[in-house]
Design a protein around this motif. Structure first.
Motif, PDB file in Angstrom:
ATOM      1  N   ASP A   8       0.852  -1.173   0.000  1.00 47.77           N
ATOM      2  CA  ASP A   8       0.000   0.000   0.000  1.00 47.77           C
ATOM      3  C   ASP A   8       0.894   1.230   0.000  1.00 47.77           C
ATOM      4  N   PHE A   9       0.815   2.042  -1.040  1.00 48.08           N
ATOM      5  CA  PHE A   9       1.708   3.180  -1.194  1.00 48.08           C
ATOM      6  C   PHE A   9       1.521   4.209  -0.080  1.00 48.08           C
ATOM      7  N   ASP A  10       0.265   4.491   0.290  1.00 41.61           N
ATOM      8  CA  ASP A  10       0.005   5.529   1.293  1.00 41.61           C
ATOM      9  C   ASP A  10       0.540   5.156   2.672  1.00 41.61           C
ATOM     10  N   SER A  11       0.321   3.918   3.108  1.00 49.45           N
ATOM     11  CA  SER A  11       0.742   3.518   4.452  1.00 49.45           C
ATOM     12  C   SER A  11       2.112   2.864   4.480  1.00 49.45           C
ATOM     13  N   GLY A  12       2.594   2.376   3.317  1.00 45.28           N
ATOM     14  CA  GLY A  12       3.852   1.640   3.279  1.00 45.28           C
ATOM     15  C   GLY A  12       3.711   0.212   3.758  1.00 45.28           C
ATOM     16  N   ARG A  13       2.468  -0.234   4.010  1.00 50.16           N
ATOM     17  CA  ARG A  13       2.209  -1.584   4.524  1.00 50.16           C
ATOM     18  C   ARG A  13       2.401  -2.621   3.424  1.00 50.16           C
ATOM     19  N   LEU A  14       3.149  -3.678   3.742  1.00 50.94           N
ATOM     20  CA  LEU A  14       3.351  -4.788   2.818  1.00 50.94           C
ATOM     21  C   LEU A  14       2.049  -5.572   2.691  1.00 50.94           C
ATOM     22  N   ILE A  15       1.617  -5.816   1.448  1.00 54.69           N
ATOM     23  CA  ILE A  15       0.424  -6.633   1.218  1.00 54.69           C
ATOM     24  C   ILE A  15       0.826  -8.083   1.030  1.00 54.69           C
ATOM     25  N   LYS A  16       1.769  -8.328   0.124  1.00 50.15           N
ATOM     26  CA  LYS A  16       2.190  -9.703  -0.133  1.00 50.15           C
ATOM     27  C   LYS A  16       3.465  -9.696  -0.957  1.00 50.15           C
ATOM     28  N   ASN A  17       4.303 -10.705  -0.758  1.00 53.88           N
ATOM     29  CA  ASN A  17       5.457 -10.957  -1.607  1.00 53.88           C
ATOM     30  C   ASN A  17       5.064 -11.991  -2.645  1.00 53.88           C
TER      31      ASN A  17
END
Length: 105
Positions: A8-17
């Protein structure tokens, strides 16, 4: 094995590799990523070197659905054209060559 991280670009949270392994090989082939692009609302296109590959990943399943591998040089740039006459296209440059992949459902 190489991976492409989606986040997620806004939060920097990794979604998945997303693991980038050749579908035709049981070997764990390394792919150094040089380029990636959202291709419409359904796909991610990415390319790199070592295995000299351009691949198309379906965003909903994060599975590789199309691939050009064994190119004579790495894939250093790519683009997406959703205005093609018959179906959307992804283009990649490898050395002096440009390759086109039509996306069909």
């Amino acid at each position: 094995v190489s991976t492409q991280s989606t986040g997620d670009f806004d939060s920097g949270r990794l979604i998945k590799n997303v693991t980038l392994q050749s579908q035709t090989s049981t070997e764990k082939t390394v792919c150094h990523m040089y380029c990636a692009k959202w291709a419409g609302s359904e796909y991610i296109a990415c390319g790199g070197s070592d295995s000299n590959t351009m691949r198309v990943i379906e965003k909903s399943s994060l599975q590789t659905i199309g691939m050009l591998d064994g190119l004579n040089r790495g894939c250093y740039t790519l683009d997406y054209n959703d205005h093609a006459a018959n179906s959307p296209q992804i283009m990649c440059a490898s050395g002096p060559n440009v390759f086109f992949m039509n996306l069909t459902n």
